[in-house]
Design an enzyme around this catalytic site. Structure first.
Site, PDB file in Angstrom:
ATOM      1  N   CYS A  93       0.860  -1.186   0.000  1.00 56.47           N
ATOM      2  CA  CYS A  93       0.000   0.000   0.000  1.00 56.47           C
ATOM      3  C   CYS A  93       0.891   1.229   0.000  1.00 56.47           C
ATOM      4  O   CYS A  93       1.862   1.283   0.760  1.00 56.47           O
ATOM      5  CB  CYS A  93      -0.892  -0.015   1.238  1.00 56.47           C
ATOM      6  SG  CYS A  93      -1.933   1.445   1.381  1.00 56.47           S
ATOM      7  N   LEU A  94       0.571   2.212  -0.830  1.00 57.94           N
ATOM      8  CA  LEU A  94       1.397   3.428  -0.901  1.00 57.94           C
ATOM      9  C   LEU A  94       1.413   4.184   0.429  1.00 57.94           C
ATOM     10  O   LEU A  94       2.335   4.940   0.700  1.00 57.94           O
ATOM     11  CB  LEU A  94       0.893   4.347  -2.024  1.00 57.94           C
ATOM     12  CG  LEU A  94       1.058   3.792  -3.448  1.00 57.94           C
ATOM     13  CD1 LEU A  94       0.379   4.710  -4.461  1.00 57.94           C
ATOM     14  CD2 LEU A  94       2.533   3.600  -3.798  1.00 57.94           C
ATOM     15  N   HIS A 135      -9.061  -3.579  -2.241  1.00 60.57           N
ATOM     16  CA  HIS A 135      -8.132  -2.795  -1.413  1.00 60.57           C
ATOM     17  C   HIS A 135      -8.531  -1.317  -1.419  1.00 60.57           C
ATOM     18  O   HIS A 135      -8.557  -0.666  -0.369  1.00 60.57           O
ATOM     19  CB  HIS A 135      -6.712  -2.992  -1.972  1.00 60.57           C
ATOM     20  CG  HIS A 135      -5.639  -2.228  -1.264  1.00 60.57           C
ATOM     21  ND1 HIS A 135      -4.583  -2.835  -0.615  1.00 60.57           N
ATOM     22  CD2 HIS A 135      -5.430  -0.895  -1.126  1.00 60.57           C
ATOM     23  CE1 HIS A 135      -3.788  -1.911  -0.101  1.00 60.57           C
ATOM     24  NE2 HIS A 135      -4.269  -0.719  -0.399  1.00 60.57           N
ATOM     25  N   HIS A 139     -10.187   1.423   1.501  1.00 59.50           N
ATOM     26  CA  HIS A 139      -9.680   2.751   1.883  1.00 59.50           C
ATOM     27  C   HIS A 139     -10.823   3.751   2.070  1.00 59.50           C
ATOM     28  O   HIS A 139     -10.747   4.640   2.910  1.00 59.50           O
ATOM     29  CB  HIS A 139      -8.743   3.301   0.792  1.00 59.50           C
ATOM     30  CG  HIS A 139      -7.304   2.903   0.952  1.00 59.50           C
ATOM     31  ND1 HIS A 139      -6.553   3.216   2.070  1.00 59.50           N
ATOM     32  CD2 HIS A 139      -6.458   2.243   0.119  1.00 59.50           C
ATOM     33  CE1 HIS A 139      -5.313   2.756   1.913  1.00 59.50           C
ATOM     34  NE2 HIS A 139      -5.228   2.150   0.736  1.00 59.50           N
TER      35      HIS A 139
HETATM   36 ZN    ZN Z   1      -3.620   1.183  -0.055  1.00 63.49          ZN
END
Ligand code: ZN
Length: 172
Positions: A93-94, A135, A139
């Site tokens: 994940c960034l 994913h 968020h």
């Molecule tokens: Zn993420």
């Protein structure tokens, strides 16, 4: 277009529930363009608006990692209508730098959303794209990949992230 800064865990912005987009204004359009550019620059294969500090239900995805412009998706108000099967794969994940953990997700999903030009779309995805969509929709509800880990594993990852954060504070 502009690359926007990506919030890093434990930024509280990552835990807020994003709001429905009411009408695709010029502002929303600019957000989508900036998110695409931010994802490309990172580089990443998915990004959700809360990761750039905007509490709106907007996600972008590129399962081709910049190889195929036709693979790029931008979805507004995405909702997962149905899921099928399950698969376990390593995920990053960034907003969680250096974290790479195995997460169980559905193998196939059907997602309903609006496209940036206001059309209703239904996306049937499997494999990597299905994983990215799950994913990114997570968020929008303030859920992160670490929430999918079991207790011990999660504690280890959180320790690592806290250590990294302390080092970043000391270095600045
Ligand atoms: Zn993420």
């Amino acid at each position: 277009m502009a690359v926007r800064p990506i919030l890093i865990y434990p930024d509280p912005g990552l835990r807020r529930k994003a709001k429905q987009v009411q009408g695709i204004t010029e502002e929303v359009f600019a957000l989508v363009r900036d998110m695409l550019e931010t994802m490309r620059a990172a580089p990443g294969i998915g990004l959700a608006a809360p990761q750039v500090g905007v509490g709106l239900r907007v996600i972008v995805a590129d399962p081709s990692s910049g190889e195929d412009p036709k693979a790029v998706l931008a979805l507004i108000n995405p909702v997962i209508l149905s899921t099928e099967g399950s698969s376990v794969a390593e995920e990053g994940c960034l907003s969680l730098p250096e974290v790479s953990e195995e997460v169980e997700r559905a193998e196939r999903v059907t997602v309903q959303a609006e496209s940036p030009d206001g059309r209703k779309v239904e996306v049937e995805a499997e494999g990597l794209l299905a994983r990215i969509l799950q994913h990114e929709v997570d968020h929008l509800d303030g859920t992160l990949l670490i929430d999918h880990l079991n207790g011990v594993k999660r504690e280890l990852v959180e320790q690592k992230l806290r250590k990294r954060q302390r080092e970043a504070v000391e270095a600045s």
